[in-house]
Write an enzyme that holds these catalytic residues in place. Sequence first.
Site, PDB file in Angstrom:
ATOM      1  N   GLN A  55      -2.253   2.322   7.576  1.00 17.52           N
ATOM      2  CA  GLN A  55      -1.047   1.647   7.097  1.00 17.52           C
ATOM      3  C   GLN A  55       0.058   2.668   6.841  1.00 17.52           C
ATOM      4  O   GLN A  55      -0.076   3.529   5.983  1.00 17.52           O
ATOM      5  CB  GLN A  55      -1.361   0.873   5.815  1.00 17.52           C
ATOM      6  CG  GLN A  55      -0.178   0.167   5.187  1.00 17.52           C
ATOM      7  CD  GLN A  55      -0.507  -0.402   3.818  1.00 17.52           C
ATOM      8  OE1 GLN A  55      -1.502  -0.020   3.211  1.00 17.52           O
ATOM      9  NE2 GLN A  55       0.315  -1.301   3.322  1.00 17.52           N
ATOM     10  N   SER A  92       4.170   3.466   2.641  1.00 13.85           N
ATOM     11  CA  SER A  92       4.727   4.293   1.561  1.00 13.85           C
ATOM     12  C   SER A  92       5.425   5.534   2.115  1.00 13.85           C
ATOM     13  O   SER A  92       5.038   6.088   3.135  1.00 13.85           O
ATOM     14  CB  SER A  92       3.623   4.726   0.597  1.00 13.85           C
ATOM     15  OG  SER A  92       3.069   3.620  -0.072  1.00 13.85           O
ATOM     16  N   SER A 135      -4.221   6.216   3.957  1.00  9.84           N
ATOM     17  CA  SER A 135      -5.687   6.271   3.981  1.00  9.84           C
ATOM     18  C   SER A 135      -6.190   6.190   5.420  1.00  9.84           C
ATOM     19  O   SER A 135      -5.757   5.335   6.194  1.00  9.84           O
ATOM     20  CB  SER A 135      -6.275   5.115   3.180  1.00  9.84           C
ATOM     21  OG  SER A 135      -5.847   5.155   1.848  1.00  9.84           O
ATOM     22  N   GLU A 192      -3.678  -7.280   1.215  1.00  3.64           N
ATOM     23  CA  GLU A 192      -4.222  -6.021   0.717  1.00  3.64           C
ATOM     24  C   GLU A 192      -4.687  -6.174  -0.726  1.00  3.64           C
ATOM     25  O   GLU A 192      -5.763  -5.692  -1.106  1.00  3.64           O
ATOM     26  CB  GLU A 192      -3.174  -4.918   0.805  1.00  3.64           C
ATOM     27  CG  GLU A 192      -3.632  -3.579   0.236  1.00  3.64           C
ATOM     28  CD  GLU A 192      -2.533  -2.526   0.208  1.00  3.64           C
ATOM     29  OE1 GLU A 192      -2.866  -1.335   0.210  1.00  3.64           O
ATOM     30  OE2 GLU A 192      -1.354  -2.908   0.171  1.00  3.64           O
ATOM     31  N   GLU A 244       2.967  -1.130 -12.302  1.00  2.00           N
ATOM     32  CA  GLU A 244       4.282  -1.488 -12.836  1.00  2.00           C
ATOM     33  C   GLU A 244       4.960  -2.535 -11.948  1.00  2.00           C
ATOM     34  O   GLU A 244       5.532  -3.518 -12.438  1.00  2.00           O
ATOM     35  CB  GLU A 244       5.158  -0.243 -12.959  1.00  2.00           C
ATOM     36  CG  GLU A 244       4.698   0.752 -14.016  1.00  2.00           C
ATOM     37  CD  GLU A 244       3.525   1.619 -13.552  1.00  2.00           C
ATOM     38  OE1 GLU A 244       2.984   2.373 -14.369  1.00  2.00           O
ATOM     39  OE2 GLU A 244       3.154   1.543 -12.364  1.00  2.00           O
TER      40      GLU A 244
END
Length: 392
Positions: A111, A114, A146, A229, A362
């Site tokens: 993936q 990020s 990952s 996910e 968060e």
Amino acid sequence: MTTDELRRLIAQFLTVHNPATTDRLQFLRARYDAGLAWVHFPPGHGGLGLTQEQQPVVDQLFALAGAPDNNPQANGIGLGMAAPTILAFGTEEQKRRFLRPLWTGEEVWCQLFSEPGAGSDLAALATRAVRDGDEWVVNGQKVWTSGAHQAQFAILVARTNPEVPKHRGMTYFLCDMTDPGVDVRPLRQITGEAEFNEVFLTDVRIPDCQRLGDEGQGWAVANTTLNTERVAIGGKSAARESGMIGVVARTWREHPQLRTPDLHDRLLRLWVESEVARLAGLRLRQKLAAGRPGPESAAMKLTFARLSQQLSGLELELLGEQGLRYSDWTMVRPELVDFTGRDAGYRYLRAKGNSIEGGTSEILRNIIAERVLGLPPEPRTDKNVPWKELAK
């Protein structure tokens, strides 16, 4: 199709394809072609158009017959995230090309979401994709990826239009990780391992036929991926006392000399919370059988992270000096990641990442507040555009 009819179909399949004498890959391909891979997927794409509730029946019957599985732990991102997204937004050609080798494990996925400057705010990503004829030229950097060192393909979100509000200028791609310009570098974690990577994309050319969804639709497509996910991380169907609570309960039973009244009280509280979370996960999966995952998956993932960290900390306290030992700091790039694996020190350190991966705790609290509880969002603007407009 009834469960009895499904059982008969599997029995017929096993008669023709004996697991003991059939090549593993040939067996998995035949199982996919028979619609016995994801039975809730449409016919022709590994399924029979049934419900998700019938999948455990299928998996159990194949396991009892000694059939090989598709090693789901090695391709969790592909099976749990890429496949549902391709099914939801892919063209028929894309589904035919990618779903079968994904399910059989011939192609492992990672993936590319990020970024160093946009970890918790996906819509702030800076990786650019510029159209060049029938291709897109991609430049940028991704992080915390990952399994990138083992992956053949990646789900990738890039900015294709910097002139519109950030949520509208994103497009979703299927990136070949073996293409020129893809550079994968390990990131060593606090555990000593490097299951994560940083990925540099330099003039990577992606054919337009590997664009998933419409140009500019990347935010909506990515949200489908992120919801699945969170279900994959926090909403798994599990037996009682599985996962971290099972590890800590076993440690408690095996070391009675280490018990104290305070530890006993904390363990019981966490055991109850873990069981409530497990049952809530079962309810969520029953809901998913009737449609796509919703924002409730954020609550499951948030709970999973909190319980993993509290339980792994409790285990260290229970073990005392023994819990301070760490087995091996050798830097390795593991093929599989087991949250409950190795020793107590590893579990404690690895759990620290649970509140970051799959969406930070968060951000998930904001999702729960706004999309589940209906609370008003915090006032945010971008280029003087109201937040409600940005979210469209």
